[in-house]
Scaffold this motif. Structure first.
Motif, PDB file in Angstrom:
ATOM      1  N   GLY A 113     -30.997 -16.147  47.661  1.00 51.26           N
ATOM      2  CA  GLY A 113     -29.748 -16.787  47.974  1.00 51.26           C
ATOM      3  C   GLY A 113     -30.083 -18.253  47.320  1.00 51.26           C
ATOM      4  N   VAL A 114     -31.118 -18.734  47.127  1.00 53.24           N
ATOM      5  CA  VAL A 114     -31.391 -20.169  46.745  1.00 53.24           C
ATOM      6  C   VAL A 114     -30.991 -20.524  45.241  1.00 53.24           C
ATOM      7  CG1 VAL A 114     -33.245 -20.464  48.399  1.00 53.24           C
ATOM      8  CG2 VAL A 114     -33.846 -19.861  46.128  1.00 53.24           C
ATOM      9  N   GLY A 115     -30.981 -19.383  44.412  1.00 49.25           N
ATOM     10  CA  GLY A 115     -30.416 -19.694  43.128  1.00 49.25           C
ATOM     11  C   GLY A 115     -31.619 -19.359  42.277  1.00 49.25           C
ATOM     12  N   LYS A 116     -32.554 -18.477  42.546  1.00 48.74           N
ATOM     13  CA  LYS A 116     -33.610 -18.174  41.703  1.00 48.74           C
ATOM     14  C   LYS A 116     -33.213 -17.428  40.698  1.00 48.74           C
ATOM     15  CE  LYS A 116     -36.112 -15.117  43.780  1.00 48.74           C
ATOM     16  NZ  LYS A 116     -35.807 -13.924  43.037  1.00 48.74           N
ATOM     17  N   THR A 117     -32.485 -16.180  40.734  1.00 47.46           N
ATOM     18  CA  THR A 117     -31.988 -15.454  39.488  1.00 47.46           C
ATOM     19  C   THR A 117     -31.401 -16.436  38.404  1.00 47.46           C
ATOM     20  OG1 THR A 117     -32.111 -13.727  40.620  1.00 47.46           O
ATOM     21  CG2 THR A 117     -30.896 -13.291  38.546  1.00 47.46           C
ATOM     22  N   THR A 118     -30.737 -17.133  38.790  1.00 48.00           N
ATOM     23  CA  THR A 118     -29.825 -17.927  37.900  1.00 48.00           C
ATOM     24  C   THR A 118     -31.028 -19.021  37.386  1.00 48.00           C
ATOM     25  OG1 THR A 118     -27.920 -18.137  39.524  1.00 48.00           O
ATOM     26  CG2 THR A 118     -27.884 -19.917  37.965  1.00 48.00           C
ATOM     27  N   LYS A 122     -31.844 -19.803  33.440  1.00 48.99           N
ATOM     28  CA  LYS A 122     -31.577 -21.061  32.781  1.00 48.99           C
ATOM     29  C   LYS A 122     -32.849 -21.427  32.203  1.00 48.99           C
ATOM     30  CE  LYS A 122     -28.286 -23.179  36.471  1.00 48.99           C
ATOM     31  NZ  LYS A 122     -28.450 -24.294  37.293  1.00 48.99           N
ATOM     32  N   ARG A 143     -32.831  -5.191  44.590  1.00 46.29           N
ATOM     33  CA  ARG A 143     -31.359  -5.737  44.603  1.00 46.29           C
ATOM     34  C   ARG A 143     -30.932  -5.313  43.383  1.00 46.29           C
ATOM     35  NH1 ARG A 143     -30.208 -11.744  45.599  1.00 46.29           N
ATOM     36  NH2 ARG A 143     -31.495 -12.080  44.089  1.00 46.29           N
ATOM     37  N   GLN A 149     -27.579  -8.901  37.294  1.00 48.44           N
ATOM     38  CA  GLN A 149     -27.272 -10.371  37.141  1.00 48.44           C
ATOM     39  C   GLN A 149     -28.440 -10.951  35.986  1.00 48.44           C
ATOM     40  OE1 GLN A 149     -27.851 -12.513  40.727  1.00 48.44           O
ATOM     41  NE2 GLN A 149     -27.469 -14.412  39.514  1.00 48.44           N
ATOM     42  N   LYS A 257     -29.028 -26.539  42.794  1.00 51.13           N
ATOM     43  CA  LYS A 257     -27.818 -27.038  43.689  1.00 51.13           C
ATOM     44  C   LYS A 257     -27.897 -28.550  44.143  1.00 51.13           C
ATOM     45  CE  LYS A 257     -27.718 -22.457  45.412  1.00 51.13           C
ATOM     46  NZ  LYS A 257     -27.115 -21.599  46.264  1.00 51.13           N
ATOM     47  N   ASP A 259     -26.361 -30.758  42.521  1.00 53.84           N
ATOM     48  CA  ASP A 259     -24.970 -31.385  42.239  1.00 53.84           C
ATOM     49  C   ASP A 259     -24.139 -31.054  43.565  1.00 53.84           C
ATOM     50  OD1 ASP A 259     -25.786 -28.309  41.294  1.00 53.84           O
ATOM     51  OD2 ASP A 259     -23.689 -28.258  41.095  1.00 53.84           O
ATOM     52  N   GLY A 282     -31.747 -27.893  39.491  1.00 57.11           N
ATOM     53  CA  GLY A 282     -30.422 -27.112  39.169  1.00 57.11           C
ATOM     54  C   GLY A 282     -29.339 -28.193  39.004  1.00 57.11           C
ATOM     55  N   GLY A 284     -26.029 -27.365  38.390  1.00 58.12           N
ATOM     56  CA  GLY A 284     -24.773 -26.822  38.319  1.00 58.12           C
ATOM     57  C   GLY A 284     -25.048 -25.305  37.674  1.00 58.12           C
ATOM     58  N   GLU A 285     -23.856 -24.530  37.715  1.00 55.82           N
ATOM     59  CA  GLU A 285     -24.048 -23.133  37.561  1.00 55.82           C
ATOM     60  C   GLU A 285     -24.146 -22.666  36.322  1.00 55.82           C
ATOM     61  OE1 GLU A 285     -22.044 -20.852  40.972  1.00 55.82           O
ATOM     62  OE2 GLU A 285     -20.549 -22.331  40.815  1.00 55.82           O
TER      63      GLU A 285
HETATM   64  P1  GDP Z   1     -30.874 -15.848  44.278  1.00 58.35           P
HETATM   65  O1  GDP Z   1     -30.504 -14.795  45.346  1.00 58.35           O
HETATM   66  O2  GDP Z   1     -31.870 -16.687  44.586  1.00 58.35           O
HETATM   67  O3  GDP Z   1     -31.397 -15.068  42.942  1.00 58.35           O
HETATM   68  O4  GDP Z   1     -29.684 -16.755  43.892  1.00 58.35           O
HETATM   69  P2  GDP Z   1     -28.502 -16.727  42.532  1.00 58.35           P
HETATM   70  O5  GDP Z   1     -29.251 -16.911  41.371  1.00 58.35           O
HETATM   71  O6  GDP Z   1     -27.729 -15.211  42.545  1.00 58.35           O
HETATM   72  O7  GDP Z   1     -27.566 -17.851  42.822  1.00 58.35           O
HETATM   73  C1  GDP Z   1     -26.730 -17.971  43.999  1.00 58.35           C
HETATM   74  C2  GDP Z   1     -25.552 -18.851  43.882  1.00 58.35           C
HETATM   75  O8  GDP Z   1     -26.092 -20.177  43.687  1.00 58.35           O
HETATM   76  C3  GDP Z   1     -24.805 -18.419  42.667  1.00 58.35           C
HETATM   77  O9  GDP Z   1     -23.456 -18.621  42.849  1.00 58.35           O
HETATM   78  C4  GDP Z   1     -25.258 -19.621  41.444  1.00 58.35           C
HETATM   79  O10 GDP Z   1     -24.152 -19.494  40.625  1.00 58.35           O
HETATM   80  C5  GDP Z   1     -25.507 -20.672  42.446  1.00 58.35           C
HETATM   81  N1  GDP Z   1     -26.290 -21.586  42.059  1.00 58.35           N
HETATM   82  C6  GDP Z   1     -27.452 -21.511  41.387  1.00 58.35           C
HETATM   83  N2  GDP Z   1     -28.065 -22.667  40.892  1.00 58.35           N
HETATM   84  C7  GDP Z   1     -27.233 -23.497  40.932  1.00 58.35           C
HETATM   85  C8  GDP Z   1     -27.095 -25.062  40.930  1.00 58.35           C
HETATM   86  O11 GDP Z   1     -27.882 -25.566  40.512  1.00 58.35           O
HETATM   87  N3  GDP Z   1     -26.092 -25.588  40.989  1.00 58.35           N
HETATM   88  C9  GDP Z   1     -24.795 -24.839  41.734  1.00 58.35           C
HETATM   89  N4  GDP Z   1     -23.756 -25.687  41.969  1.00 58.35           N
HETATM   90  N5  GDP Z   1     -24.937 -23.703  42.109  1.00 58.35           N
HETATM   91  C10 GDP Z   1     -25.922 -23.036  41.710  1.00 58.35           C
END
Ligand code: GDP
Length: 303
Positions: A113-118, A122, A143, A149, A257, A259, A282, A284-285
Motif C-alpha cells: 500500500g505504500v506505493g512499492k510496485t508503482t 517508475k 497478490r 500491475q 506520495k 505530493d 515519489g 505523483g502517480e
Molecule cells: P504497493 O501496494 O505498495 O505496491 O502500492 P501501489 O504501487 O499499488 O500504490 C498504491 C497507490 O499509491 C496507487 O494508487 C498509486 O498510484 C499511489 N502512488 C504511488 N506512488 C505515489 C506518489 O508518489 N504520489 C501519489 N500521489 N500517489 C502514489
C-alpha cells in the motif's frame, strides 16, 4: 545527449509541507516580532509536520544558539535559522547509490500500500531513460493484482518483467530473473518483493531467501536494498523502516506520495535519526513522477 533533471518535481512536491510549516510559523509572527518563549510554539509546529519531538527539540536548541545575539527576532531571521539548522541535520555524506556498475541489483522492500510496485515501475523508467537496460522481477507472488500491475507497467515502459505463478516461491522468481539478467545485456535488475508485514516471520524468511538466491546466482549480494515508505504515514513510516532494518540491511529509503502529504518533516528524521540516505522521492502517480533527493532543494522549499 539528453539532459535530465534529477530533481524534477521535488520542490513542487513539498508544497503541502511548506504550506503547513511556513504558514503556521508565519501565524506565530502575526503580532510582529517574537521573543524566546514563542520558539516553543515553533517547536510544536515542527512536531506537527511529523518531525519527532527529539529532532524538533534539537532543531530549536540550535536555532536558539544561532539567534541568541539577535535582538530582532523577525520571521525572516527565524526562518533562515531554521533552514540552516535543518540543513546541518540532513547534509550527511552518504556513499553514492550503487548503480554505476555494469550490472547492479536492487531489492525494493516495503509494506503493501505504500506505493512499492508503482515505485519499481517508475524506477525502471527512470533508469531506462538514462540509458540502462532494466529488467524487473515481480516477486510479490501473493497478490495477483500486484503481478498484473507490474506487468502493465512493464508494457507501458517497454521493460522486461519476470513474474511467476500465483503463490510461487518468490525466491524462485528471483532466481529466474537473475539467470536472465546474467545471460543477457541487462544493467539493472529491480526486485519487487512482497510486503505483508503482519506476517513478520514469513516476510523475514522470504527476504533472507531472496537475498541468498541473489548471492548464489549472481556471485554477489544485492547492491542496494531500498525500503519504500509513504510520506502520508508520517512517524509511523519510521517504525516501518525500523522493523525492516531488523530483517534486512536497508541501504536507503524511497519516500512516496510526498505530493499529497504535509508530513515531509519525516525526511529529516530518516536521515538524522536513522542515519539512512533518502534516495528517491515519489512526486505523483504517473511514470515520470520520481525525483532523486537533494537536501538543498528540500530545505529551500520548506520555508
Ligand atoms: P504497493 O501496494 O505498495 O505496491 O502500492 P501501489 O504501487 O499499488 O500504490 C498504491 C497507490 O499509491 C496507487 O494508487 C498509486 O498510484 C499511489 N502512488 C504511488 N506512488 C505515489 C506518489 O508518489 N504520489 C501519489 N500521489 N500517489 C502514489
Amino acid at each position: 545527449m539528453k539532459i535530465f533533471d534529477k530533481f524534477k518535481n521535488l520542490g513542487e512536491s513539498l508544497k503541502k509541507t511548506k504550506q503547513e510549516l511556513s504558514g503556521k510559523i508565519s501565524s506565530i509572527f502575526s503580532g510582529g516580532k517574537i521573543d524566546g518563549t514563542d520558539l516553543d510554539k515553533i517547536e510544536e509546529v515542527l512536531v506537527l509536520s511529523d518531525i519527532s519531538y527529539k529532532t524538533a527539540g534539537e532543531i530549536i536548541e540550535g536555532v536558539k544558539k544561532r539567534v541568541l545575539k539577535n535582538k530582532d527576532l523577525t520571521e525572516d531571521v527565524i526562518k533562515q535559522a531554521l533552514k540552516e539548522e535543518i540543513a546541518s541535520k540532513i547534509s550527511v555524506e552518504f556513499p553514492e547509490i550503487k548503480e554505476s556498475g555494469e550490472k547492479n541489483i536492487f531489492i525494493i522492500a516495503g509494506v503493501n500500500g505504500v506505493g512499492k510496485t508503482t515505485t519499481v515501475g517508475k524506477l525502471g523508467k527512470y533508469y531506462t531513460d538514462r540509458g540502462k537496460k532494466v529488467i524487473i522481477a515481480a516477486c510479490d507472488t501473493f497478490r495477483a493484482a500486484g503481478k498484473e500491475q507490474i506487468e502493465i507497467w512493464g508494457r507501458r515502459t517497454g521493460i522486461e518483467v519476470v513474474s511467476g505463478k500465483e503463490n510461487q516461491d518468490p525466491a524462485s522468481v528471483a532466481h529466474d530473473a537473475v539467470q536472465k539478467f546474467k545471460e543477457k545485456d541487462y544493467n539493472l535488475l529491480l526486485i519487487d518483493t512482497a510486503g505483508r508485514l503482519h506476517n513478520k516471520k514469513h516476510l523475514m524468511e522470504e527476504l533472507a531467501k531472496i537475498k541468498r538466491v541473489i548471492s548464489k546466482s549472481s556471485g554477489k549480494g544485492p547492491d542496494e536494498t531500498l525500503i519504500v515508505i509513504d510520506a502520508g504515514l508520517g512517524q509511523n513510516s519510521l517504525v516501518q523502516v525500523e522493523q525492516f532494518k531488523e530483517i534486512v540491511d536497508i541501504t536507503g529509503v524511497i519516500i512516496t506520495k510526498l505530493d499529497g502529504s504535509a508530513k515531509g518533516g519525516i525526511i529529516i528524521d530518516i536521515i538524522h535519526k536513522l542515519n539512512l540516505p533518502v534516495r528517491f522521492i515519489g512526486t505523483g502517480e504517473t511514470p515520470d513522477k520520481i525525483s532523486e533527493f537533494s537536501p538543498e532543494i528540500f530545505t529551500d522549499n520548506l520555508f
